[in-house]
Design a protein around this motif. Structure first.
Motif, PDB file in Angstrom:
ATOM      1  N   ARG A 253      -3.419   5.131 -14.159  1.00 33.59           N
ATOM      2  CA  ARG A 253      -3.341   5.853 -15.541  1.00 33.59           C
ATOM      3  C   ARG A 253      -3.457   7.264 -15.555  1.00 33.59           C
ATOM      4  NH1 ARG A 253      -6.583   1.136 -16.175  1.00 33.59           N
ATOM      5  NH2 ARG A 253      -8.265   2.121 -15.690  1.00 33.59           N
ATOM      6  N   LEU A 254      -4.123   7.840 -14.758  1.00 34.96           N
ATOM      7  CA  LEU A 254      -4.265   9.482 -14.550  1.00 34.96           C
ATOM      8  C   LEU A 254      -3.059  10.063 -14.286  1.00 34.96           C
ATOM      9  CD1 LEU A 254      -7.922   9.586 -12.720  1.00 34.96           C
ATOM     10  CD2 LEU A 254      -7.457   9.937 -15.484  1.00 34.96           C
ATOM     11  N   ALA A 255      -2.185   9.378 -13.312  1.00 34.85           N
ATOM     12  CA  ALA A 255      -1.108  10.137 -12.731  1.00 34.85           C
ATOM     13  C   ALA A 255       0.202   9.693 -13.894  1.00 34.85           C
ATOM     14  CB  ALA A 255      -0.566   9.447 -11.358  1.00 34.85           C
ATOM     15  N   ARG A 256      -0.064   8.635 -14.800  1.00 34.40           N
ATOM     16  CA  ARG A 256       0.969   8.269 -15.546  1.00 34.40           C
ATOM     17  C   ARG A 256       1.941   7.642 -15.115  1.00 34.40           C
ATOM     18  NH1 ARG A 256       0.946  13.182 -20.213  1.00 34.40           N
ATOM     19  NH2 ARG A 256      -1.239  13.162 -20.832  1.00 34.40           N
ATOM     20  N   HIS A 257       1.769   7.171 -13.921  1.00 36.04           N
ATOM     21  CA  HIS A 257       2.750   6.328 -13.350  1.00 36.04           C
ATOM     22  C   HIS A 257       2.167   5.673 -11.955  1.00 36.04           C
ATOM     23  CE1 HIS A 257       3.361   8.853  -9.581  1.00 36.04           C
ATOM     24  NE2 HIS A 257       3.194   9.756 -10.598  1.00 36.04           N
ATOM     25  N   SER A 258       2.717   4.703 -11.560  1.00 31.69           N
ATOM     26  CA  SER A 258       1.802   3.682 -10.545  1.00 31.69           C
ATOM     27  C   SER A 258       2.059   4.703  -9.163  1.00 31.69           C
ATOM     28  CB  SER A 258       2.415   2.409 -10.338  1.00 31.69           C
ATOM     29  OG  SER A 258       1.970   1.918  -9.102  1.00 31.69           O
ATOM     30  N   LEU A 259       1.054   4.614  -8.369  1.00 28.31           N
ATOM     31  CA  LEU A 259       0.970   5.302  -7.015  1.00 28.31           C
ATOM     32  C   LEU A 259       1.242   4.512  -6.074  1.00 28.31           C
ATOM     33  CD1 LEU A 259      -2.133   7.538  -7.830  1.00 28.31           C
ATOM     34  CD2 LEU A 259       0.420   8.380  -7.692  1.00 28.31           C
ATOM     35  N   ILE A 260       1.584   3.038  -6.213  1.00 30.89           N
ATOM     36  CA  ILE A 260       1.900   2.020  -5.571  1.00 30.89           C
ATOM     37  C   ILE A 260       3.387   1.467  -5.881  1.00 30.89           C
ATOM     38  CG2 ILE A 260       1.486   0.007  -4.180  1.00 30.89           C
ATOM     39  CD1 ILE A 260      -1.505   0.792  -4.680  1.00 30.89           C
ATOM     40  N   THR A 261       4.187   1.882  -4.834  1.00 25.98           N
ATOM     41  CA  THR A 261       5.885   1.208  -5.446  1.00 25.98           C
ATOM     42  C   THR A 261       5.720  -0.255  -4.529  1.00 25.98           C
ATOM     43  OG1 THR A 261       6.689   3.190  -5.283  1.00 25.98           O
ATOM     44  CG2 THR A 261       8.182   1.100  -4.994  1.00 25.98           C
ATOM     45  N   PRO A 262       6.049  -1.443  -5.431  1.00 29.88           N
ATOM     46  CA  PRO A 262       5.969  -2.763  -4.829  1.00 29.88           C
ATOM     47  C   PRO A 262       7.160  -2.999  -3.921  1.00 29.88           C
ATOM     48  CG  PRO A 262       5.618  -2.770  -7.240  1.00 29.88           C
ATOM     49  CD  PRO A 262       5.948  -1.240  -7.015  1.00 29.88           C
ATOM     50  N   THR A 263       6.681  -3.527  -2.708  1.00 20.01           N
ATOM     51  CA  THR A 263       7.786  -3.751  -1.750  1.00 20.01           C
ATOM     52  C   THR A 263       7.529  -5.084  -1.312  1.00 20.01           C
ATOM     53  OG1 THR A 263       6.741  -2.652   0.000  1.00 20.01           O
ATOM     54  CG2 THR A 263       8.309  -1.406  -1.336  1.00 20.01           C
ATOM     55  N   GLY A 264       6.257  -5.629  -1.040  1.00 20.43           N
ATOM     56  CA  GLY A 264       6.005  -6.775  -0.277  1.00 20.43           C
ATOM     57  C   GLY A 264       5.599  -6.163   1.156  1.00 20.43           C
ATOM     58  N   CYS A 265       5.569  -7.188   1.899  1.00 22.48           N
ATOM     59  CA  CYS A 265       5.110  -6.870   3.394  1.00 22.48           C
ATOM     60  C   CYS A 265       5.589  -8.146   4.117  1.00 22.48           C
ATOM     61  CB  CYS A 265       3.871  -6.310   3.467  1.00 22.48           C
ATOM     62  SG  CYS A 265       3.504  -5.750   5.468  1.00 22.48           S
ATOM     63  N   VAL A 266       6.023  -8.159   5.330  1.00 24.28           N
ATOM     64  CA  VAL A 266       6.211  -9.159   6.076  1.00 24.28           C
ATOM     65  C   VAL A 266       5.390  -8.914   7.448  1.00 24.28           C
ATOM     66  CG1 VAL A 266       8.410 -10.158   5.381  1.00 24.28           C
ATOM     67  CG2 VAL A 266       8.626  -8.243   7.032  1.00 24.28           C
ATOM     68  N   ASP A 267       4.689  -9.638   8.060  1.00 25.51           N
ATOM     69  CA  ASP A 267       3.974  -9.649   9.104  1.00 25.51           C
ATOM     70  C   ASP A 267       4.255 -10.681  10.131  1.00 25.51           C
ATOM     71  OD1 ASP A 267       0.979  -7.932   8.460  1.00 25.51           O
ATOM     72  OD2 ASP A 267       1.989  -8.952   6.566  1.00 25.51           O
ATOM     73  N   TYR A 268       4.608 -10.265  11.496  1.00 26.67           N
ATOM     74  CA  TYR A 268       5.183 -11.359  12.202  1.00 26.67           C
ATOM     75  C   TYR A 268       4.701 -10.892  13.851  1.00 26.67           C
ATOM     76  CZ  TYR A 268       9.010  -8.304  12.262  1.00 26.67           C
ATOM     77  OH  TYR A 268      10.062  -7.126  12.069  1.00 26.67           O
ATOM     78  N   GLY A 269       5.010 -11.876  14.679  1.00 26.55           N
ATOM     79  CA  GLY A 269       4.893 -11.406  16.147  1.00 26.55           C
ATOM     80  C   GLY A 269       3.588 -12.195  16.838  1.00 26.55           C
ATOM     81  N   GLN A 270       3.668 -12.474  18.129  1.00 24.23           N
ATOM     82  CA  GLN A 270       2.782 -13.258  18.700  1.00 24.23           C
ATOM     83  C   GLN A 270       1.103 -12.769  18.725  1.00 24.23           C
ATOM     84  OE1 GLN A 270       5.217 -11.701  20.192  1.00 24.23           O
ATOM     85  NE2 GLN A 270       5.925 -12.983  22.029  1.00 24.23           N
ATOM     86  N   VAL A 271       1.154 -11.403  18.557  1.00 23.29           N
ATOM     87  CA  VAL A 271      -0.271 -10.577  18.580  1.00 23.29           C
ATOM     88  C   VAL A 271      -0.703 -10.447  17.100  1.00 23.29           C
ATOM     89  CG1 VAL A 271      -1.308  -8.456  19.146  1.00 23.29           C
ATOM     90  CG2 VAL A 271       0.469  -9.223  20.652  1.00 23.29           C
TER      91      VAL A 271
ATOM     92  N   VAL B   3       6.602 -15.893   9.949  1.00 17.40           N
ATOM     93  CA  VAL B   3       6.448 -14.899   9.316  1.00 17.40           C
ATOM     94  C   VAL B   3       5.695 -14.930   8.097  1.00 17.40           C
ATOM     95  CG1 VAL B   3       7.830 -12.919   7.913  1.00 17.40           C
ATOM     96  CG2 VAL B   3       8.812 -13.816   9.983  1.00 17.40           C
ATOM     97  N   LEU B   4       4.728 -14.153   7.750  1.00 22.19           N
ATOM     98  CA  LEU B   4       3.803 -14.181   6.786  1.00 22.19           C
ATOM     99  C   LEU B   4       4.291 -13.112   5.792  1.00 22.19           C
ATOM    100  CD1 LEU B   4       1.018 -14.712   5.311  1.00 22.19           C
ATOM    101  CD2 LEU B   4       0.039 -12.498   6.287  1.00 22.19           C
ATOM    102  N   TRP B   5       4.540 -13.766   4.491  1.00 23.07           N
ATOM    103  CA  TRP B   5       5.084 -12.708   3.355  1.00 23.07           C
ATOM    104  C   TRP B   5       4.009 -12.487   2.466  1.00 23.07           C
ATOM    105  CZ3 TRP B   5       7.784  -9.243   1.038  1.00 23.07           C
ATOM    106  CH2 TRP B   5       8.350  -9.361  -0.315  1.00 23.07           C
TER     107      TRP B   5
END
Length: 383
Positions: free
Chosen positions: A77-95, A133-135
């Motif tokens: 609201r203060l910036a008059r636009h979102s400071l986070i752009t939605p992209t989603g995230c994928v997490d994967y790998g054995q570790v 994969v976690l989405w």
């Protein structure tokens, strides 16, 4: 005569700017001192690309990300636009252990999916997934620089003062408060002090007039000069194909990536290896040089695991991570000085909440999680 304030915040990165904003919001007289300028390139809060994500191995951190959302909405609201752009995230790998991360997200009520490698590849053919994969669609990309500037503007609008080109040399007791001196010998007075100096913290600790037992309780802060590379999209994304952020942890290499946005002229994906750089004494020792062997290591990674990118970086840069051995944040205080180091490469997503936590502790309004207070380790650093 030196200017005097209720609080002086040292450092105008994400943590320091958030603290100044929240202090000014609560009616305190606040100054922010910054050795360069807010969100400068010698610190850890510059640029337009940091991952916002909920996926953590521990419920406590995932819950804190959810708690930060109210602050992010306020900043938008203060910036008059979102400071986070939605992209989603994928997490994967054995570790990375996607199924265990999914259990954490379920426990805090964050929407997510667990996909087989085949299901994930059909959705994102630009990746060569090697495990389930976690989405989670609620992830995104933070504009760190604009976040800092938004919080600084908000603090100034509430009466705070910003001193640029003001490199702290020492903070010594003086009467009921502290006398702060910069490297040119200029002085400010503060009732209380918050140190949010990022990679400069190791060199400042000796200049703080703090009890030796408190200083000894702090973890070792290791400053890493990290390298990030920008790789061009093999094909410019269209409405049917989008690039999420990703975290891939496997034995031998742990990488992350995200749309590079403004930092990379919107042409590609930013990739880096977690703690793949080199340790330096503190931020003053950074040289901005790229290790050719490290570049080749990431190029080979892209060839094998991210076929949707051309394996030829068109831009590269260095940045700083300030790590603790257990990757925990430090929000601790003694004798009117609060040390704020939400570090180890994962603090940006908590920015507005960090200001609240630091102010609560500095003012005595509320306690912070014990895990962030190494001086109270006997009461449960890992609680």
């Amino acid at each position: 005569m030196a200017d005097s304030f209720d609080y002086v915040v040292v450092g105008a990165g994400l943590a320091g700017a958030a603290t100044a904003w929240r202090l000014a919001e609560r009616g305190h007289q606040v100054a922010v001192v910054e050795r360069s300028e807010p969100a400068n390139h010698e610190g850890s809060s510059h640029g337009s690309a940091r991952i916002f994500r909920f996926a953590y191995a521990e419920t406590a951190y995932a819950a804190l990300v959810k708690e930060s959302l109210a602050g992010w909405k306020e900043l938008g609201r203060l910036a008059r636009h979102s400071l986070i752009t939605p992209t989603g995230c994928v997490d994967y790998g054995q570790v990375r252990k996607p199924r265990e991360l999914a259990e954490v997200l379920a426990s805090v009520g964050v929407a997510h999916e667990v996909l087989s490698p085949e299901e994930a590849r059909s959705r994102w053919p630009q990746f060569a997934f090697d495990t389930v994969v976690l989405w989670h669609s609620g992830a995104g990309v933070i504009d760190a620089q604009e976040t800092v500037h938004t919080m600084v503007r908000a603090a100034v609008g509430l009466g705070a003062r910003v001193y640029e080109d003001w490199a702290l040399a020492a903070a010594r007791r003086s009467g009921a408060g502290y006398l702060l001196t910069n490297e040119r010998g200029e002085e400010l007075r503060a009732g209380r002090v918050v140190i949010a100096a990022g990679g400069w913290l190791p060199r400042l600790l000796g200049g703080l007039d703090l009890p030796s037992a408190f200083l000894a309780s702090l973890p070792a802060f290791t400053v890493m000069q990290e390298t990030a590379f920008h790789f061009p999209y093999r094909e410019q994304p269209d409405p049917g194909t989008f690039w999420p952020a990703f975290i891939h942890k496997r034995h031998g290499i742990q990488t992350y990536g995200l749309p590079g946005r403004r930092d990379a002229d919107y042409r590609g994906q930013k990739l880096a290896e977690f703690n793949g750089g080199r340790a330096i004494a503190d931020a003053s020792a950074q040289d901005g040089l790229i290790d050719p062997a490290h570049r080749e290591r990431i190029v080979e990674y892209v060839k094998q695991y991210v076929p949707g990118l051309l394996p030829e970086p068109y831009a590269e840069t260095t940045c700083l991570f300030t790590n603790t051995p257990d990757e925990e944040f430090v929000i601790d205080s003694a004798d009117g000085v609060t040390v704020l180091s939400p570090c180890s490469g994962h603090g940006a997503k908590f920015a507005p909440l960090l200001g609240e936590l630091a102010v609560d502790l500095a003012t005595g309004a509320r306690e912070v999680p014990l895990r962030f207070r190494p001086s109270l380790a006997g009461a449960g650093r890992q609680a």
